[in-house]
Each structure stands twice: as structure tokens, then as C-alpha cells.
Scaffold this motif. Structure first.
Motif, PDB file in Angstrom:
ATOM      1  N   GLU A 281       0.848  -1.187   0.000  1.00 33.37           N
ATOM      2  CA  GLU A 281       0.000   0.000   0.000  1.00 33.37           C
ATOM      3  C   GLU A 281       0.884   1.238   0.000  1.00 33.37           C
ATOM      4  OE1 GLU A 281      -2.580   0.087   3.371  1.00 33.37           O
ATOM      5  OE2 GLU A 281      -3.883  -1.529   2.663  1.00 33.37           O
ATOM      6  N   ILE A 282       0.490   2.235  -0.761  1.00 35.91           N
ATOM      7  CA  ILE A 282       1.095   3.565  -0.696  1.00 35.91           C
ATOM      8  C   ILE A 282      -0.037   4.544  -0.421  1.00 35.91           C
ATOM      9  CG2 ILE A 282       2.364   5.349  -1.926  1.00 35.91           C
ATOM     10  CD1 ILE A 282       3.611   3.179  -3.658  1.00 35.91           C
ATOM     11  N   ASP A 283       0.043   5.204   0.730  1.00 40.86           N
ATOM     12  CA  ASP A 283      -1.022   6.100   1.176  1.00 40.86           C
ATOM     13  C   ASP A 283      -0.545   7.543   1.072  1.00 40.86           C
ATOM     14  OD1 ASP A 283      -3.306   7.151   2.263  1.00 40.86           O
ATOM     15  OD2 ASP A 283      -3.201   6.025   4.145  1.00 40.86           O
ATOM     16  N   THR A 284      -1.372   8.402   0.514  1.00 38.48           N
ATOM     17  CA  THR A 284      -1.067   9.834   0.439  1.00 38.48           C
ATOM     18  C   THR A 284      -2.035  10.654   1.292  1.00 38.48           C
ATOM     19  OG1 THR A 284      -2.413  10.078  -1.567  1.00 38.48           O
ATOM     20  CG2 THR A 284      -0.062   9.635  -1.874  1.00 38.48           C
ATOM     21  N   ALA A 285      -2.566  10.061   2.351  1.00 43.72           N
ATOM     22  CA  ALA A 285      -3.557  10.739   3.193  1.00 43.72           C
ATOM     23  C   ALA A 285      -3.066  12.120   3.636  1.00 43.72           C
ATOM     24  CB  ALA A 285      -3.866   9.879   4.414  1.00 43.72           C
ATOM     25  N   ALA A 292       3.075  13.110  -3.924  1.00 44.87           N
ATOM     26  CA  ALA A 292       3.948  12.692  -5.024  1.00 44.87           C
ATOM     27  C   ALA A 292       3.105  12.444  -6.274  1.00 44.87           C
ATOM     28  CB  ALA A 292       4.705  11.431  -4.639  1.00 44.87           C
ATOM     29  N   GLY A 293       3.683  12.736  -7.427  1.00 52.46           N
ATOM     30  CA  GLY A 293       2.944  12.501  -8.670  1.00 52.46           C
ATOM     31  C   GLY A 293       2.932  11.045  -9.066  1.00 52.46           C
ATOM     32  N   TRP A 294       4.071  10.372  -8.935  1.00 54.09           N
ATOM     33  CA  TRP A 294       4.202   8.958  -9.267  1.00 54.09           C
ATOM     34  C   TRP A 294       5.087   8.299  -8.215  1.00 54.09           C
ATOM     35  CZ3 TRP A 294       4.162  12.937 -12.611  1.00 54.09           C
ATOM     36  CH2 TRP A 294       3.285  12.875 -13.722  1.00 54.09           C
ATOM     37  N   ALA A 295       5.035   6.974  -8.110  1.00 54.76           N
ATOM     38  CA  ALA A 295       5.901   6.237  -7.194  1.00 54.76           C
ATOM     39  C   ALA A 295       6.219   4.875  -7.772  1.00 54.76           C
ATOM     40  CB  ALA A 295       5.233   6.070  -5.829  1.00 54.76           C
ATOM     41  N   ARG A 313       6.779   2.515 -12.003  1.00 59.24           N
ATOM     42  CA  ARG A 313       6.356   3.893 -11.761  1.00 59.24           C
ATOM     43  C   ARG A 313       4.853   4.035 -12.047  1.00 59.24           C
ATOM     44  NH1 ARG A 313       9.899   8.705 -14.331  1.00 59.24           N
ATOM     45  NH2 ARG A 313      11.484   7.149 -13.716  1.00 59.24           N
ATOM     46  N   THR A 314       4.116   4.411 -10.994  1.00 64.09           N
ATOM     47  CA  THR A 314       2.650   4.380 -11.041  1.00 64.09           C
ATOM     48  C   THR A 314       2.095   5.725 -10.583  1.00 64.09           C
ATOM     49  OG1 THR A 314       2.657   2.003 -10.545  1.00 64.09           O
ATOM     50  CG2 THR A 314       0.599   3.204 -10.137  1.00 64.09           C
ATOM     51  N   ARG A 315       1.072   6.192 -11.270  1.00 64.29           N
ATOM     52  CA  ARG A 315       0.435   7.477 -10.928  1.00 64.29           C
ATOM     53  C   ARG A 315      -0.232   7.376  -9.572  1.00 64.29           C
ATOM     54  NH1 ARG A 315      -0.108  12.301 -10.337  1.00 64.29           N
ATOM     55  NH2 ARG A 315      -1.048  13.772 -11.795  1.00 64.29           N
ATOM     56  N   LEU A 316      -0.013   8.395  -8.726  1.00 62.75           N
ATOM     57  CA  LEU A 316      -0.659   8.468  -7.423  1.00 62.75           C
ATOM     58  C   LEU A 316      -1.699   9.574  -7.412  1.00 62.75           C
ATOM     59  CD1 LEU A 316       2.376   8.132  -4.963  1.00 62.75           C
ATOM     60  CD2 LEU A 316       0.906   6.319  -5.872  1.00 62.75           C
ATOM     61  N   GLN A 317      -2.758   9.357  -6.637  1.00 67.47           N
ATOM     62  CA  GLN A 317      -3.793  10.362  -6.438  1.00 67.47           C
ATOM     63  C   GLN A 317      -3.589  11.020  -5.069  1.00 67.47           C
ATOM     64  OE1 GLN A 317      -5.884  11.209  -8.854  1.00 67.47           O
ATOM     65  NE2 GLN A 317      -4.917   9.631 -10.124  1.00 67.47           N
ATOM     66  N   PRO A 318      -3.907  12.300  -4.946  1.00 66.31           N
ATOM     67  CA  PRO A 318      -3.795  12.947  -3.634  1.00 66.31           C
ATOM     68  C   PRO A 318      -4.767  12.338  -2.620  1.00 66.31           C
ATOM     69  CG  PRO A 318      -4.020  14.556  -5.412  1.00 66.31           C
ATOM     70  CD  PRO A 318      -4.339  13.218  -5.997  1.00 66.31           C
ATOM     71  N   ILE A 339       9.751   8.445  -5.344  1.00 65.71           N
ATOM     72  CA  ILE A 339       8.631   9.289  -5.739  1.00 65.71           C
ATOM     73  C   ILE A 339       9.113  10.258  -6.809  1.00 65.71           C
ATOM     74  CG2 ILE A 339       7.454   9.055  -3.523  1.00 65.71           C
ATOM     75  CD1 ILE A 339       8.397  11.926  -2.865  1.00 65.71           C
ATOM     76  N   TYR A 340       8.195  10.637  -7.689  1.00 64.35           N
ATOM     77  CA  TYR A 340       8.547  11.462  -8.853  1.00 64.35           C
ATOM     78  C   TYR A 340       7.589  12.633  -8.961  1.00 64.35           C
ATOM     79  CZ  TYR A 340      11.100   7.223 -10.084  1.00 64.35           C
ATOM     80  OH  TYR A 340      11.952   6.132 -10.055  1.00 64.35           O
TER      81      TYR A 340
END
Length: 371
Positions: A281-285, A292-295, A313-318, A339-340
Motif C-alpha cells: 500500500e502507498i497512502d497519500t492521506a 507525489a505525482g508517481w511512485a 512507476r505508477t500514478r498516485l492520487q492525492p 517518488i517522482y
């Protein structure tokens, strides 16, 4: 965190203005380790012999102690720390405390482990700090009561001998005892107040408990994972990403400064032991405009092993918890999240189980440290 290592003596009286203006500090290398007594890990002050002026629980509050010069209660000045009443002698001819008189508090570490250093912070205690402190450690299984901890069958090991401390100062003490501890006994001689206690060290989990769990978060701080390095710690520590629970606010995660080059930011972790990872899991809470834009996530097996990407490299949502099931389990002892190009994440979870080799090594270390 910074602290003074050798200052002893009186602090200047509060002169108004910034209450930290004369707060004496120096670097302490051991503060790079996690605080084993952190309330977020389950740390607690389970008992104290006296807390007349200020409650024992204040010792483990996150953040620095606060000071309001005008705040008084019916017992006197309200302090943000643990403060006991003034000790007195036996009679008028002996009005002073005896040489062995002291107050004590029992602390349960949230994550048992090897202690590398202790900070006894007397912030804002200028004329009411202890003359000296000492700290002892014990390793007791289960959830012992205060009476059981104070019983004669518990072995206490001196970690910090009786040592003079300074007022309004963060007094630091390196610890060199290679042993796993679960509880501390903090003593102040003969009385006074301590604002904060920090117990820095390495988590040593119970391998038997992890074996029963089967699949668990193999990078979690409470399970023995740790941060080895990170590219940027400008806004918040990377260790936040492996703290228990979900982030509760923006600075409860990891956030980097804004990059102005073509690089990217990263964190490198050591897992609890060699593990077989099956999901993550990658959480951007709470990271909304700063996520991050991508990870991407990679693992390696051993200090010298090559890095293998397990999440491209995968797109992350806020402000979102992202879950990924790996097509094939990945074996490793270390992990890295990139992170990118910058920004932050609040939590990283790597779900899996220990390999036979990982479980064997963890058990051997646990036994070696007296767990």
C-alpha cells in the motif's frame, strides 16, 4: 533532535518573550533512532510515586513542552511535564532530603528494543528541575502491572547512572547496553520536574508473535522495520511512513521540498528480516497539493544484492490509499520507494511473511538480546 550532553547547573530565570530563547542545545547522534517510548507505538507511563504538580503522562507527549507563564492552578504553577512536590527531611534538625531520597516513574516502551540513547528534557523547569537523574531498564514479558514491575523478582539494569542534569535543557545520555528492554524506571533525585522523555533505539520484535500473525506488514516500525536513509527530510521525517495507523494530518507523513532539477526523491528501508512480499500500500492521506505525482517500489536481498522493481512507476492520487497485489511474491531484506519528482507519501505498507531464513535470524537475535 538536539540536546546538551554535559551542561549541569542552574538555568536563567524566565525573562519574558520567547520561552526557548536560552534553551541550550547540542547534537546527539543517537536521536536518528526511533523513539521506542512513542505514544503512537503504545508507550505509556504506567505509574509514578508522586505527580502532585504535573501528571506523569506528560513525559511522553509528542512535540516540545509548552510554557504559559500566567497559567496557575490551585496547586501552583501548571507545567507541561512530570513534576513532584518538594521532599523534606525527617525533622527540624534534619530538614533536608536524605541522600537516597528520589521520585520515580515506570515507563512501558511502545516497541521493545535495544536502547541507543535517552534524552531527559527539563524544558521550562528552571528552578524546579531535579539535581540528578538515573534510568534503569527491565525486560518483562506480557503486560505486567506496576506492582509486578516493582516486585523483587524483576531484574533492573542501570542504563544511566545517577548523573547531574541541567535545568531548561535537553540532557542526553548514550546507552551501550546490548539488551532488549520492555520497561524503564526513571528516577529523579531528590525531586523536581522533567518535561519530556525520549528513548531512542532499535525495535526488536517478538518472533513468536510475528510467526503467529503469518502475513503482516514487514516494513512497519512496530514489527522491526526501519528507515536507513532518505533523499530529503526538509518538512518531515521519513520514519513517519512506517508509523502505526493512518496519517492524521499533513505533517504526519513524509514531505520533501520542491525540486528544481530533473531528479527524484526516495526512502530506503530495512525490513524486519528477510521476507516474502505479496502486496503493498502507498497512502497519500492529507497530502493534497503536495502528494507525489508517481511512485515505484523496489526490493533487494542482502546489503549487496541488486535492486528489483516490484511496482513500476505508477500514478498516485492525492489523499488516497493505493493498494497493489503483486503478480509474484518478492523476496528481500530491503525496500526502496521512489517518488517522482517530489512531494510526499504518508505511509508505505509491505504485506508478506518471513522466509525460513529470516525467521531463523530474527529468533537468534531475539534470544541473543535476552528477549
Amino acid at each position: 533532535m538536539t540536546a546538551t550532553t554535559s551542561f549541569t547547573g542552574d538555568a536563567n530565570p524566565y525573562g519574558g518573550g520567547d520561552p526557548y530563547a536560552d534553551y541550550r542545545t547540542a547534537d546527539l547522534p543517537f536521536t536518528r533512532y526511533v523513539d521506542l517510548a512513542d505514544r503512537r507505538l503504545g508507550g505509556a507511563v504506567v505509574a509514578a510515586n508522586d505527580e502532585f504538580f504535573a501528571q506523569r503522562e506528560n513525559l511522553l507527549l509528542p512535540g516540545p513542552a509548552e510554557f504559559d507563564p500566567e497559567r496557575f492552578g490551585h496547586k501552583g504553577k501548571i507545567m507541561d511535564g512530570w513534576e513532584t512536590r518538594r521532599r523534606r527531611g525527617a525533622d527540624a534538625d534534619r530538614p533536608w532530603p536524605a541522600a537516597d531520597d528520589h521520585d520515580w516513574a515506570l515507563v512501558r516502551l511502545g516497541a521493545p528494543g535495544v536502547i541507543r540513547g535517552i534524552v531527559v528534557d527539563t524544558a521550562h523547569f528552571r528552578g524546579n528541575y531535579p539535581q540528578a537523574v538515573s534510568v534503569e531498564g527491565a525486560s518483562v514479558a506480557g503486560a505486567p502491572s506496576p506492582d509486578e514491575l516493582l516486585g523483587g523478582d524483576v531484574k533492573w539494569t542501570t542504563l544511566v547512572p545517577r548523573t547531574p542534569v541541567g535545568g531548561h535543557a535537553a540532557n542526553g545520555f548514550p546507552v551501550a547496553t546490548e539488551q532488549r528492554f520492555t520497561h524503564l524506571r526513571v528516577n529523579q533525585h531528590p525531586d523536581g520536574g522533567i518535561a519530556r522523555l525520549r528513548v531512542h533505539g532499535e525495535v526488536v520484535p517478538d518472533p513468536g508473535w510475528l510467526a503467529v500473525l503469518g502475513a503482516f506488514d514487514v516494513v512497519a516500525l512496530e514489527n522491526g522495520g526501519r528507515v536507513e536513509d532518505a533523499s530529503d527530510l526538509f518538512y518531515s521525517p521519513a520514519v513517519h511512513t512506517i508509523q502505526p495507523g493512518r496519517s492524521r494530518k499533513m505533517d504526519d507523513g513524509w514531505e520533501t521540498r520542491r525540486r528544481r532539477d530533473r531528479g527524484n526523491d526516495w526512502i530506503r528501508y530495512r525490513l524486519a528480516a528477510q521476507a516474502r512480499i505479496r502486496a503493498l500500500e502507498i497512502d497519500t492521506a492529507y497530502l493534497k497539493g503536495n502528494s507525489a505525482g508517481w511512485a515505484s517500489v523496489s526490493v533487494k536481498d542482502g546489503d549487496a544484492g541488486p535492486w528489483t522493481e516490484i511496482l513500476p512507476r505508477t500514478r498516485l492520487q492525492p489523499d488516497t490509499n493505493h493498494r497493489f497485489v503483486l503478480p509474484e511474491p518478492a523476496v528481500g531484506t530491503h525496500a526502496r520507494v521512489d517518488i517522482y519528482p517530489d512531494g510526499g507519501i504518508s505511509r508505505l505498507r509491505l504485506f508478506g511473511s518471513l522466509t525460513e531464513e529470516g525467521a531463523s535470524r530474527l529468533t537468534a537475535r531475539h534470544q541473543e538480546l535476552g528477549g
